[in-house]
Design a protein around this motif. Structure first.
Motif, PDB file in Angstrom:
ATOM      1  N   PRO A  32      41.314  35.451  14.166  1.00 23.36           N
ATOM      2  CA  PRO A  32      41.322  36.582  14.549  1.00 23.36           C
ATOM      3  C   PRO A  32      43.003  37.491  15.467  1.00 23.36           C
ATOM      4  O   PRO A  32      43.491  36.027  15.980  1.00 23.36           O
ATOM      5  N   LEU A  57      37.622  49.858  21.903  1.00 25.13           N
ATOM      6  CA  LEU A  57      36.807  50.071  21.355  1.00 25.13           C
ATOM      7  C   LEU A  57      36.783  50.242  19.793  1.00 25.13           C
ATOM      8  O   LEU A  57      35.942  49.278  19.026  1.00 25.13           O
ATOM      9  N   GLU A  60      38.066  46.907  17.765  1.00 29.42           N
ATOM     10  CA  GLU A  60      36.787  45.955  17.501  1.00 29.42           C
ATOM     11  C   GLU A  60      36.177  46.829  15.896  1.00 29.42           C
ATOM     12  O   GLU A  60      35.360  45.601  15.654  1.00 29.42           O
ATOM     13  N   GLU A  61      35.238  47.618  16.257  1.00 30.98           N
ATOM     14  CA  GLU A  61      34.303  47.809  15.392  1.00 30.98           C
ATOM     15  C   GLU A  61      34.811  48.451  14.248  1.00 30.98           C
ATOM     16  O   GLU A  61      34.279  47.858  13.055  1.00 30.98           O
ATOM     17  N   LEU A  63      37.710  46.398  12.928  1.00 31.10           N
ATOM     18  CA  LEU A  63      38.268  45.036  12.621  1.00 31.10           C
ATOM     19  C   LEU A  63      37.274  44.687  12.864  1.00 31.10           C
ATOM     20  O   LEU A  63      38.051  43.200  13.629  1.00 31.10           O
ATOM     21  N   LYS A  64      36.187  44.732  13.099  1.00 29.34           N
ATOM     22  CA  LYS A  64      35.020  43.261  12.834  1.00 29.34           C
ATOM     23  C   LYS A  64      35.741  41.778  12.729  1.00 29.34           C
ATOM     24  O   LYS A  64      36.064  42.085  11.347  1.00 29.34           O
ATOM     25  N   GLY A  65      35.713  41.397  13.491  1.00 30.69           N
ATOM     26  CA  GLY A  65      35.769  40.008  13.168  1.00 30.69           C
ATOM     27  C   GLY A  65      37.348  39.472  12.801  1.00 30.69           C
ATOM     28  O   GLY A  65      37.449  38.772  12.397  1.00 30.69           O
ATOM     29  N   LYS A  66      37.941  40.272  12.878  1.00 27.95           N
ATOM     30  CA  LYS A  66      39.795  40.613  11.773  1.00 27.95           C
ATOM     31  C   LYS A  66      41.179  40.332  13.488  1.00 27.95           C
ATOM     32  O   LYS A  66      41.470  40.006  13.461  1.00 27.95           O
ATOM     33  N   LYS A  68      40.899  39.815  17.946  1.00 32.52           N
ATOM     34  CA  LYS A  68      39.903  39.906  19.527  1.00 32.52           C
ATOM     35  C   LYS A  68      40.889  40.773  20.474  1.00 32.52           C
ATOM     36  O   LYS A  68      41.822  40.156  20.558  1.00 32.52           O
ATOM     37  N   THR A  69      40.047  41.706  21.522  1.00 30.46           N
ATOM     38  CA  THR A  69      40.948  42.209  21.942  1.00 30.46           C
ATOM     39  C   THR A  69      40.763  41.874  23.529  1.00 30.46           C
ATOM     40  O   THR A  69      39.405  41.481  23.786  1.00 30.46           O
TER      41      THR A  69
END
Length: 359
Positions: A32, A57, A60-61, A63-66, A68-69
């Motif tokens: 990620p 947020l 993150e929603e 680009l889930k899995g791609k 890490k913030t």
């Protein structure tokens, strides 16, 4: 081992050898993208920082899995931000957002030391090959607020709670005043600066002062709802900042400027992921959806609501720009000629107040 067997063994080994780096490449691609944000206030300020964190947020929603913030809150706008930025870069973050004007020089310094990291600085103007800047035309929302204030003020004296004399805030004060004066040419704006973005006690005290000076409508350019709570207590009309704050002033908030950062943050994260990121100077606004007005108060008169909606529509279609001349400064000198629009390059460094602002 027969010749055929040996050939098959070699082919199998070669295939396995070729597969290993391919597998390694897939594993590397699956790592990620690490993205970091630094905030000047707490994420629970219900204003500026809260809005930026909503943007994080949203990334993150989307680009889930791609991705890490991570984030660091309550970072001062001074040299102490430098080691924090260095640490974030050393932790492997490849995209770092610094979310306030006062981080400009610190971001430049660290970006030069980490050329393989992409940096994005909010509301600034200094760029590098690995440092872009982004802003939102908050002043467009201030024009809506000013239009409402011009209609709602009975005293002809409106107030503005400011943080620092930086271009973003100066633009806000001027836009608010010019729009109000378009409704009532005699209106004046009293300005109080508190030299802080987030200090609830100072914000509350400053609003008390503005009301004591006769202001019956107050806008703010600070981050907590403390000022709105004072307005609610003293029955002065007010506007939220950065987010809808009506729950803190349900009887007196008329509307609020909502900062919607998610679409921009998502677009920049995608650009890093697909290798198309480049340093840019981006300035979005109502048209792009980064400046949104929260719902108008149900008790706002219909004609005032209509006037505000007209400003929003004409801003989006480009037929209205609050910084269209003639505009004079506090001394009376003409700064923008009649019929001319102030260019972005001048707005970005605005350091003077329009006629009618009492600072």
């Amino acid at each position: 081992m027969s010749l055929v067997t040996r050939r098959n063994f070699v082919k199998s080994a070669a295939a396995a050898g070729l597969a290993m780096p391919a597998l390694g490449g897939r594993a590397l691609a699956a790592e990620p993208l690490k993205i970091a944000f630094i905030y000047l206030g707490p994420i629970g300020d219900f204003g500026w920082t809260w809005a930026h964190n909503k943007g994080r947020l949203a990334v993150e929603e989307a680009l889930k899995g791609k991705v890490k913030t991570t984030y660091v809150e309550n970072v001062k706008e001074d040299a102490s931000a430098i080691p924090i930025l260095k640490d974030l870069a050393q932790q492997g973050n490849k995209l770092i957002f610094t979310t306030s004007y006062g981080y400009m020089d610190q971001t430049v310094e660290v970006a030069k030391q980490f050329p393989d990291v992409k940096f994005e600085h909010a509301t600034g103007y200094k760029t590098l090959p690995n440092l872009g800047v982004y802003n939102s035309r908050f002043y467009q929302g201030r024009a809506v607020e000013g239009t409402i204030a011009g209609h709602m003020s009975k005293s002809g004296v409106i107030g503005y709670l400011g943080s620092y004399k930086v271009p973003e805030v100066v633009m806000g004060v001027n836009s608010f005043t010019l729009a109000a004066q378009a409704v009532n040419p005699k209106i004046t704006t009293k300005l109080v600066m508190i030299d802080s973005w987030f200090d609830p006690a100072k914000e509350a005290a400053a609003v008390q002062t503005l009301i004591n000076l006769g202001c019956d409508v107050i806008a703010q350019h600070t981050d907590s709802p403390a000022g709105l709570q004072v307005c609610e207590q003293r029955k002065a009309w007010c506007f939220g900042q950065g987010a809808d704050m009506h729950k803190f002033a349900p009887k007196t908030q008329l509307t609020a400027i909502e900062d919607i950062w998610g679409p921009y943050y998502i677009s920049r994260a995608k650009a890093v992921l697909d290798g198309t990121w480049k340093s840019e100077d981006t300035w979005w606004g109502m048209k792009e959806g980064t400046v949104v007005m929260s719902p108008f108060a149900p008790f706002m008169p219909a004609d005032v609501k209509a006037a505000a909606e007209k400003i929003i529509a004409s801003t989006k279609d480009g037929s209205f720009d609050v910084f269209t001349g003639e505009i004079r400064d506090q001394s009376g000198a003409v700064k923008v000629a009649k019929g001319e629009r102030m260019p972005d390059k001048d707005l970005a460094v605005m350091d003077w107040y329009v006629q009618g602002v009492q600072s």
